[in-house]
Every structure is written in structure tokens, then in C-alpha cells.
Enzyme design. Structure first.
Site, PDB file in Angstrom:
ATOM      1  N   ASN A   7       0.859  -1.177   0.000  1.00 52.66           N
ATOM      2  CA  ASN A   7       0.000   0.000   0.000  1.00 52.66           C
ATOM      3  C   ASN A   7       0.903   1.237   0.000  1.00 52.66           C
ATOM      4  O   ASN A   7       1.465   1.590   1.023  1.00 52.66           O
ATOM      5  CB  ASN A   7      -0.898  -0.023   1.245  1.00 52.66           C
ATOM      6  CG  ASN A   7      -1.727   1.236   1.375  1.00 52.66           C
ATOM      7  OD1 ASN A   7      -1.809   2.037   0.443  1.00 52.66           O
ATOM      8  ND2 ASN A   7      -2.357   1.417   2.528  1.00 52.66           N
ATOM      9  N   TRP A   8       1.002   1.858  -1.156  1.00 54.71           N
ATOM     10  CA  TRP A   8       1.923   3.000  -1.293  1.00 54.71           C
ATOM     11  C   TRP A   8       1.322   4.327  -0.838  1.00 54.71           C
ATOM     12  O   TRP A   8       1.999   5.357  -0.882  1.00 54.71           O
ATOM     13  CB  TRP A   8       2.407   3.114  -2.748  1.00 54.71           C
ATOM     14  CG  TRP A   8       3.457   2.124  -3.101  1.00 54.71           C
ATOM     15  CD1 TRP A   8       4.050   1.221  -2.260  1.00 54.71           C
ATOM     16  CD2 TRP A   8       4.072   1.937  -4.378  1.00 54.71           C
ATOM     17  NE1 TRP A   8       4.990   0.490  -2.941  1.00 54.71           N
ATOM     18  CE2 TRP A   8       5.023   0.912  -4.247  1.00 54.71           C
ATOM     19  CE3 TRP A   8       3.903   2.530  -5.629  1.00 54.71           C
ATOM     20  CZ2 TRP A   8       5.811   0.469  -5.301  1.00 54.71           C
ATOM     21  CZ3 TRP A   8       4.681   2.092  -6.684  1.00 54.71           C
ATOM     22  CH2 TRP A   8       5.626   1.071  -6.521  1.00 54.71           C
ATOM     23  N   LYS A   9       0.054   4.316  -0.491  1.00 55.91           N
ATOM     24  CA  LYS A   9      -0.599   5.542  -0.002  1.00 55.91           C
ATOM     25  C   LYS A   9      -0.336   6.710  -0.976  1.00 55.91           C
ATOM     26  O   LYS A   9      -0.281   6.494  -2.177  1.00 55.91           O
ATOM     27  CB  LYS A   9      -0.152   5.832   1.427  1.00 55.91           C
ATOM     28  CG  LYS A   9      -0.292   4.579   2.313  1.00 55.91           C
ATOM     29  CD  LYS A   9      -0.142   4.808   3.777  1.00 55.91           C
ATOM     30  CE  LYS A   9      -0.313   3.486   4.503  1.00 55.91           C
ATOM     31  NZ  LYS A   9      -0.364   3.597   5.933  1.00 55.91           N
ATOM     32  N   HIS A  93      -9.724   1.199   4.090  1.00 53.25           N
ATOM     33  CA  HIS A  93      -8.496   1.387   4.865  1.00 53.25           C
ATOM     34  C   HIS A  93      -8.780   2.360   6.015  1.00 53.25           C
ATOM     35  O   HIS A  93      -9.584   3.277   5.867  1.00 53.25           O
ATOM     36  CB  HIS A  93      -7.387   1.932   3.960  1.00 53.25           C
ATOM     37  CG  HIS A  93      -6.059   1.967   4.642  1.00 53.25           C
ATOM     38  ND1 HIS A  93      -5.688   2.995   5.473  1.00 53.25           N
ATOM     39  CD2 HIS A  93      -5.035   1.084   4.644  1.00 53.25           C
ATOM     40  CE1 HIS A  93      -4.476   2.742   5.951  1.00 53.25           C
ATOM     41  NE2 HIS A  93      -4.055   1.582   5.468  1.00 53.25           N
ATOM     42  N   GLU A  95      -7.265   4.825   7.096  1.00 56.76           N
ATOM     43  CA  GLU A  95      -7.098   6.244   6.750  1.00 56.76           C
ATOM     44  C   GLU A  95      -8.321   6.770   5.996  1.00 56.76           C
ATOM     45  O   GLU A  95      -8.710   7.923   6.148  1.00 56.76           O
ATOM     46  CB  GLU A  95      -5.797   6.428   5.941  1.00 56.76           C
ATOM     47  CG  GLU A  95      -4.578   6.331   6.856  1.00 56.76           C
ATOM     48  CD  GLU A  95      -3.333   5.755   6.199  1.00 56.76           C
ATOM     49  OE1 GLU A  95      -3.221   5.766   4.966  1.00 56.76           O
ATOM     50  OE2 GLU A  95      -2.455   5.272   6.953  1.00 56.76           O
ATOM     51  N   GLU A 163      -5.943  -4.858  10.150  1.00 53.89           N
ATOM     52  CA  GLU A 163      -4.914  -3.858  10.437  1.00 53.89           C
ATOM     53  C   GLU A 163      -5.290  -3.078  11.701  1.00 53.89           C
ATOM     54  O   GLU A 163      -6.115  -2.151  11.632  1.00 53.89           O
ATOM     55  CB  GLU A 163      -4.792  -2.868   9.275  1.00 53.89           C
ATOM     56  CG  GLU A 163      -4.388  -3.509   7.971  1.00 53.89           C
ATOM     57  CD  GLU A 163      -3.774  -2.471   7.033  1.00 53.89           C
ATOM     58  OE1 GLU A 163      -2.594  -2.608   6.703  1.00 53.89           O
ATOM     59  OE2 GLU A 163      -4.470  -1.519   6.660  1.00 53.89           O
ATOM     60  N   GLY A 169       1.717   2.532  10.639  1.00 54.41           N
ATOM     61  CA  GLY A 169       2.643   3.656  10.517  1.00 54.41           C
ATOM     62  C   GLY A 169       3.269   4.094  11.828  1.00 54.41           C
ATOM     63  O   GLY A 169       3.874   5.159  11.910  1.00 54.41           O
ATOM     64  N   SER A 206       2.805  -1.920  10.456  1.00 57.75           N
ATOM     65  CA  SER A 206       4.237  -1.921  10.786  1.00 57.75           C
ATOM     66  C   SER A 206       4.935  -3.251  10.501  1.00 57.75           C
ATOM     67  O   SER A 206       5.823  -3.668  11.255  1.00 57.75           O
ATOM     68  CB  SER A 206       4.458  -1.502  12.242  1.00 57.75           C
ATOM     69  OG  SER A 206       4.039  -0.159  12.418  1.00 57.75           O
ATOM     70  N   GLY A 227       2.715  -1.015   4.324  1.00 59.64           N
ATOM     71  CA  GLY A 227       2.778   0.395   3.946  1.00 59.64           C
ATOM     72  C   GLY A 227       4.220   0.843   3.775  1.00 59.64           C
ATOM     73  O   GLY A 227       4.872   0.566   2.761  1.00 59.64           O
ATOM     74  N   GLY A 228       4.757   1.506   4.780  1.00 57.13           N
ATOM     75  CA  GLY A 228       6.080   2.135   4.707  1.00 57.13           C
ATOM     76  C   GLY A 228       7.176   1.235   4.165  1.00 57.13           C
ATOM     77  O   GLY A 228       7.977   1.653   3.316  1.00 57.13           O
TER      78      GLY A 228
HETATM   79  P1  PGA Z   1       2.447   0.464   7.634  1.00 56.31           P
HETATM   80  O1  PGA Z   1       1.037   0.672   6.901  1.00 56.31           O
HETATM   81  O2  PGA Z   1       3.027  -0.835   7.131  1.00 56.31           O
HETATM   82  O3  PGA Z   1       3.265   1.664   7.227  1.00 56.31           O
HETATM   83  O4  PGA Z   1       2.171   0.421   9.104  1.00 56.31           O
HETATM   84  C1  PGA Z   1       0.174  -0.404   6.670  1.00 56.31           C
HETATM   85  C2  PGA Z   1      -1.086   0.075   6.013  1.00 56.31           C
HETATM   86  O5  PGA Z   1      -1.532   1.206   6.273  1.00 56.31           O
HETATM   87  O6  PGA Z   1      -1.671  -0.649   5.183  1.00 56.31           O
END
Ligand code: PGA
Length: 242
Positions: A7-9, A93, A95, A163, A169, A206, A227-228
Site C-alpha cells: 500500500n503506497w498511499k 483502509h 485512513e 490492520e 505507521g 508496521s 505500507g512504509g
Molecule cells: P504500515 O502501513 O506498514 O506503514 O504500518 C500499513 C497500512 O496502512 O496498510
């Protein structure tokens, strides 16, 4: 087959996307026993589609609207994603739920359209820290699953990503026991709702190269949503186990 989703956001413009995939395609030759999925931001989907056109790697959008087309300024068309060769849509998600006020009701409508186009929805669910501390994790997961899946077609494909919001994050990864318990709860709820036992349940929050091995060894973890740590070729490849 384990599933590794990135997930590159709101990162990586089209040039950065092309650069990532030119390195990725050079190095990721051994991924045949894994399903790998990229979710770039919308304006970079074309770059991803071109770079991945002759590979087994899939891609999709991070969101889509519940109508395929029309007067909906600023929205993302699942139909257009499909026409470009996308296979998945990430939905719900945390967010989207918190920053953009998406409700289970809205997510359910989006999910219905995604499935009707034969795209595969990856539905995200998860509890906040306050909900966990109040002992409400299972009831929150149940509420999100029931609500977001209210209009689902159980015969069509679906993926779920658990999640915990407090782990996204933050560098705070859920413990093995917490992941096991939540995944078992999600599986039981899905069973009660009549879903196939084969519906994949991914973990996200994470995930990093140094914790991926232990987390993926949990039998109820069918893969990751990262994500990150998916933004760099090396770290995402390590997570994918190459
Ligand atoms: P993260 O994000 O790996 O940076 O914690 C995961 C996500 O939001 O899907």
C-alpha cells in the site's frame, strides 16, 4: 500461496513508480510461489500497469467510488481500473475511515460495485487503541465485517486485511498472540457470515523486514498489507521472502 500487498498511499509519482519497477523487475525473479499486489496512488496506476504488463504481479487502486461512471468529480472509477488491467481494489483502509469519514455503509456499496466488475476487493478492518483497551476488539471487527460486507456476493472473491489502527505507521507491531487471536476472531466471524474458509486474511500494521518472518509463520496469517516498508525494493523483497 501467501499474499504480499504493498500500500503506497500518497507516495511515488509516475516517475518514481517507473524507477521502483525497473529495479523490482530486475531483482524479483523468484516470486512465483507468492502472490504480490501493488496499490500505487491513482495517478501512478498507468505507470504500474505498463511496468507490470508482462509479469505475474498484480496491481490495483487504493479506493474507488460506488458508481462506475458519471458526474462524480474527483472520484476513482473501478471500471477504469479494470479496463487498465487492474485486478484489486483496496477498500475501507483506516485512513479512509478516519480522515475521509468512510462508513461501513459506504464501503459496502463500493465493495458491491467492485465485485460486480469481477475485481477483487481487499477489505481493511481494525480496532483503535482505545477500542482494544476497552476490550472491544472482537465486537469492532464484527461490526466492520457485517457492515462492510452487507451487500457482498459470497460466491465472488474477497480478501480481508486485519490492520490494528494503532499499529499502522507507528512502528508498533501487534504481538504474535494479538495477531493470532484477531485472525481467529475474523475467521470465525467470516464463517458465521457464510464465507468460504479460503477467504484470505492478511495482517497489516508496521510489517518490516525484521518482523515479517515471525508474523508470516502464524498459520492464520495468509499474507501482509505493507505500507512504509513496501516503498523500497530491498525491504519489500525481503518481506516477500526472496
Ligand atoms: P504500515 O502501513 O506498514 O506503514 O504500518 C500499513 C497500512 O496502512 O496498510
Amino acid at each position: 500461496m501467501k499474499i504480499f500487498a504493498a500500500n503506497w498511499k500518497l507516495h511515488k509519482n509516475p516517475n518514481e513508480t517507473r524507477e521502483f519497477f525497473s529495479n523490482w523487475n530486475r531483482q524479483a525473479l523468484e516470486l512465483s510461489s507468492r502472490e504480490v499486489i501493488f496499490f500505487p496512488q491513482t495517478v501512478s496506476l498507468e505507470a504500474a500497469a505498463t511496468a507490470l504488463a508482462h509479469s505475474k504481479i498484480s496491481w490495483g487502486a487504493q479506493n474507488s467510488y460506488f458508481e462506475a461512471k458519471g458526474a462524480f468529480t474527483g472520484e476513482i472509477s473501478a471500471q477504469a481500473v479494470k479496463d487498465m488491467g487492474g485486478k484489486y481494489i483496496l477498500l475501507g483502509h483506516s485512513e479512509r475511515r478516519t480522515l475521509f469519514h468512510e462508513t461501513d455503509e459506504l464501503i459496502a456499496k463500493k465493495l458491491k460495485l467492485v465485485q460486480s466488475l469481477d475485481l477483487i476487493p481487499m477489505l481493511c478492518i481494525g480496532e483503535t487503541l482505545a477500542e482494544r483497551e476497552a476490550g472491544k476488539t472482537k465486537s469492532i471487527l464484527e461490526k466492520q465485517l457485517k457492515g462492510s460486507l452487507a451487500l457482498v456476493d459470497k460466491k465472488k472473491h474477497l480478501m480481508v486485511a486485519y490492520e490494528p489502527v494503532w499499529a499502522i505507521g507507528t512502528g508498533k507491531v501487534a504481538s504474535i498472540a494479538q495477531v493470532k487471536e484477531a485472525h481467529e476472531d475474523v475467521r470465525n466471524i467470516l464463517n458465521e457470515l457464510g464465507f468460504s474458509n479460503k477467504t484470505p486474511i492478511l495482517y497489516g500494521g508496521s510489517v518490516k523486514p525484521d518482523n515479517a518472518k515471525e508474523l508470516i509463520s502464524i498459520p492464520s496469517v495468509d499474507g501482509f498489507l505493507v505500507g512504509g516498508a513496501s516503498l523500497e525494493v530491498e525491504s519489500f523483497l525481503t518481506i516477500c521472502g526472496v
